[in-house]
Design a protein around this motif. Sequence first.
Motif, PDB file in Angstrom:
ATOM      1  N   GLN A   1      18.242  64.347  63.485  1.00 52.45           N
ATOM      2  CA  GLN A   1      19.253  64.395  62.760  1.00 52.45           C
ATOM      3  C   GLN A   1      20.736  63.900  63.295  1.00 52.45           C
ATOM      4  OE1 GLN A   1      18.987  68.387  61.401  1.00 52.45           O
ATOM      5  NE2 GLN A   1      17.900  67.612  59.424  1.00 52.45           N
TER       6      GLN A   1
ATOM      7  N   VAL B   1      22.337  56.675  62.638  1.00 56.31           N
ATOM      8  CA  VAL B   1      21.515  56.365  61.510  1.00 56.31           C
ATOM      9  C   VAL B   1      20.899  54.944  61.667  1.00 56.31           C
ATOM     10  CG1 VAL B   1      21.582  55.493  59.227  1.00 56.31           C
ATOM     11  CG2 VAL B   1      22.603  57.786  60.032  1.00 56.31           C
ATOM     12  N   SER B   2      19.689  54.537  61.667  1.00 56.19           N
ATOM     13  CA  SER B   2      18.905  53.331  62.059  1.00 56.19           C
ATOM     14  C   SER B   2      17.657  53.734  60.998  1.00 56.19           C
ATOM     15  CB  SER B   2      18.569  53.162  63.561  1.00 56.19           C
ATOM     16  OG  SER B   2      17.656  54.259  63.789  1.00 56.19           O
TER      17      SER B   2
ATOM     18  N   GLN C   1      15.488  56.375  62.969  1.00 52.81           N
ATOM     19  CA  GLN C   1      16.029  57.619  62.513  1.00 52.81           C
ATOM     20  C   GLN C   1      15.450  57.967  61.201  1.00 52.81           C
ATOM     21  OE1 GLN C   1      18.758  58.659  60.694  1.00 52.81           O
ATOM     22  NE2 GLN C   1      19.323  60.396  61.359  1.00 52.81           N
ATOM     23  N   GLN C   2      15.923  57.173  60.199  1.00 52.78           N
ATOM     24  CA  GLN C   2      15.528  57.533  58.813  1.00 52.78           C
ATOM     25  C   GLN C   2      14.167  57.641  58.563  1.00 52.78           C
ATOM     26  OE1 GLN C   2      17.926  57.790  56.124  1.00 52.78           O
ATOM     27  NE2 GLN C   2      18.842  58.346  58.061  1.00 52.78           N
TER      28      GLN C   2
ATOM     29  N   LYS D   1      13.287  61.186  60.328  1.00 52.45           N
ATOM     30  CA  LYS D   1      13.891  62.342  59.621  1.00 52.45           C
ATOM     31  C   LYS D   1      13.095  62.382  58.259  1.00 52.45           C
ATOM     32  CE  LYS D   1      18.448  63.324  57.731  1.00 52.45           C
ATOM     33  NZ  LYS D   1      18.009  63.312  55.984  1.00 52.45           N
TER      34      LYS D   1
END
Length: 261
Positions: A158, A162-163, A166-167, A170
């Motif tokens: 978290q 953001v990439s 990462q998304q 997550k």
Amino acid sequence: MHDLIDRLESRYRWSSLDCEGVTWRWLDTAGHGPAVILLPGSVGDAAMFVRTILSAGERMRLIAITYPELPDPRRLSAGLKAVCEHLGLPPAVVVGSSFAAWWIQFFALHYPEQVRKLVIGNGFTDGSDLAANPLFDAAWVGSVSPQALHATWLERVQKTPVSPLQQLQKLMLEQRQSPENLYARFLGVVKAQACPELPVASKDIVVLDCLDDPLIPPAAQERLRMRYPNSRHVRLPSGGHYPHVLNPDRYEGVLLDVAFE
């Protein structure tokens, strides 16, 4: 990433098999090409390969597998063999990422007749290769609860920028991967022992790594390549620890080359 996962699961249906008290789940593209088994690393389920499946699932028969919460390579290997028998698969290209790259070596050790090619992707030789990383410290993993380990990794993800990776991570940790499953994989990593010599021809083994892998140190990459000195060594200039997410075109190209050899 939610849109890609939705597209994936609207196109292909999940199947499952109960084996020795645990459940194996997979997506089978039923493509007309060679059979290729895809196995994710510690974080995530079979949908970690979403880009590869959506792009190449008609050219190859991709079977992307979510394996259960088992740290033991013998039980994982036996379970994968049961899935192969259930599907009636011929000898397949078996592709593992990270933790799965380690335990598929044991699958090839015990069931070489099921392996046409073995692709060891972003892997390691044994637990000592990652011991310097605090997140893979054996004492910490052995003392923490599955819930606490899962929470630590979710918080870590978290906090990263953001990439697409990462998304995807997550989404996996928040909705798709249980603490028990994640913990079993980490326990498998820190307890990992080197696999004995494989009864598989060197020409049928591919060791795949990335120059910018942040988890597998260069010395560990070299150690794994030297364990299979006469195999095919493929080094991507980029892709981090997840080339199927971060460098999907090159990753797909490697799989196509191997599958159609």
